[in-house]
Write a protein that holds these residues in place. Structure first.
Motif: not given
Length: 349
Positions: A110-129
């Motif tokens: 899960a990444v920020d759409r502008r600076d590409l850094t980490e964002r909180p993973a949406p529920a159920g997305s399966g995104a890793g920390k």
């Protein structure tokens, strides 16, 4: 005020508003990772890998595929977006030049759409920390250091700005990322044995070039069942477009080594993977063309269109003002409204 002046004034207001809307609404909305992003970048190079068929048959003389020509395809696909957050699948496939699949992996971030850094993973997305950059670089990169997430060790390391170069006619910032430590990639560690018989370890060591073999005395001192740990060492170089943040070129050298504890400290036994690749020429040219097109579009939305609309709006406003002043002056000079320029002569009676 005449109808034409009202039209000019109204048009001027609309154009100025459109200029502001383009710069401060349309441009930010488009200057982010699109929700339909799907890209693949190809690397070419060589790899030394364990040879699974040889390990299964016990023919340890052929235990390694050494200096094998390989192709590495890295694909990035946006699976979902929500506001400033994009859920991105990051896939890597390693193949031989004949197309044989040698290895593959996939992570979800899960990444920020502008600076590409980490964002909180949406529920159920399966995104890793993760922390810092992981799939690419900010859309407006700077000549400075960043934090980059190393997938092998699962930790954030510095991505150091090194220099500026030209790649296919585009100005590019070069960043260097180095990481080493215990292998922490769950998919890879799950596939590797936690221990091997000493005889197998000795056979694997014997299949290595002489200058890379562990000391024979060290091998002889190992227990009958050798416990194994694994380390990951990665060096990346990224050539990043200065205007758009697109990766124009890249180089990757990644090594996973099997180790064990010895009397005098850790002992490196044999490589599990040793991959060294660089961006394929066709992919580099494609990225440069895309960066050039993206840069033109961003300039049009951020500067060209807003400035053009603003100038046109101001011109119409000036024309409307000039017309209003001219008509006001004409009204003051109408017949009967002005005194006679010549004095009257009194009449005699």
């Amino acid at each position: 005020m005449r109808k034409s002046s009202w039209i000019r004034t109204g048009s001027a207001v609309v154009l100025v508003a459109a200029s502001a809307l383009t710069r401060f609404s349309v441009y930010p909305a488009l200057h982010q990772v699109p929700d339909d992003t799907r890209t693949t970048f190809r690397f070419e190079g060589s790899a030394t890998l364990l040879n699974p068929p040889a390990l299964e048959t016990g023919d340890l003389s052929e235990a390694f595929l050494a200096d094998l020509p390989v192709i590495l395809d890295r694909s990035v696909e946006v699976r979902d977006t929500s506001g400033r957050t994009a859920v991105v699948a990051d896939g890597v496939v390693l193949r031989g030049r004949d197309g044989t699949r040698l290895n593959s992996s996939e992570d979800v971030w899960a990444v920020d759409r502008r600076d590409l850094t980490e964002r909180p993973a949406p529920a159920g997305s399966g995104a890793g920390k993760h922390e810092g950059l992981v799939i690419s670089w900010p859309l407006e990169p700077e000549r400075r250091d960043y934090r980059f997430w190393d997938t092998g060790t699962r930790k954030a390391v510095p991505a150091r700005y090194d220099r500026t170069e030209t790649v296919s006619g585009r100005e590019a910032y070069v960043y260097v990322v180095k990481a080493d430590g215990a292998l922490a990639d769950p998919a890879t560690t799950k596939a590797l044995p936690p221990a091997l018989p000493r005889q197998v370890v000795a056979g694997l060591a014997a299949a290595l070039p002489a200058d890379r073999r562990p000391d024979a005395a060290v091998l002889a001192a190992l227990p009958e069942t050798v416990p194994l740990t694994y380390t990951s060492t990665t060096e990346r170089r990224a050539w990043v477009d200065a205007d758009t943040g697109l990766s124009l070129d890249g180089a990757l050298h990644q090594t996973v080594l099997a180790r064990t504890a010895g009397e005098n400290g850790p002992v490196t036994l044999f490589p599990v993977t040793d991959v060294s690749v660089r961006g394929a020429e066709a992919s580099v040219e494609k990225q440069a063309d895309e960066a050039a097109g993206t840069a033109r579009l961003l300039w049009l939305l951020s500067t060209g269109a807003p400035l053009g609309l603003l100038v046109l709006g101001l011109v119409l406003a000036l024309l409307a003002l000039r017309g209003a002043r001219r008509r006001a002056g004409e009204g003051e000079r109408r017949p009967g409204a002005e005194p006679s320029a010549e004095p009257r002569t009194p009449q005699r009676r």
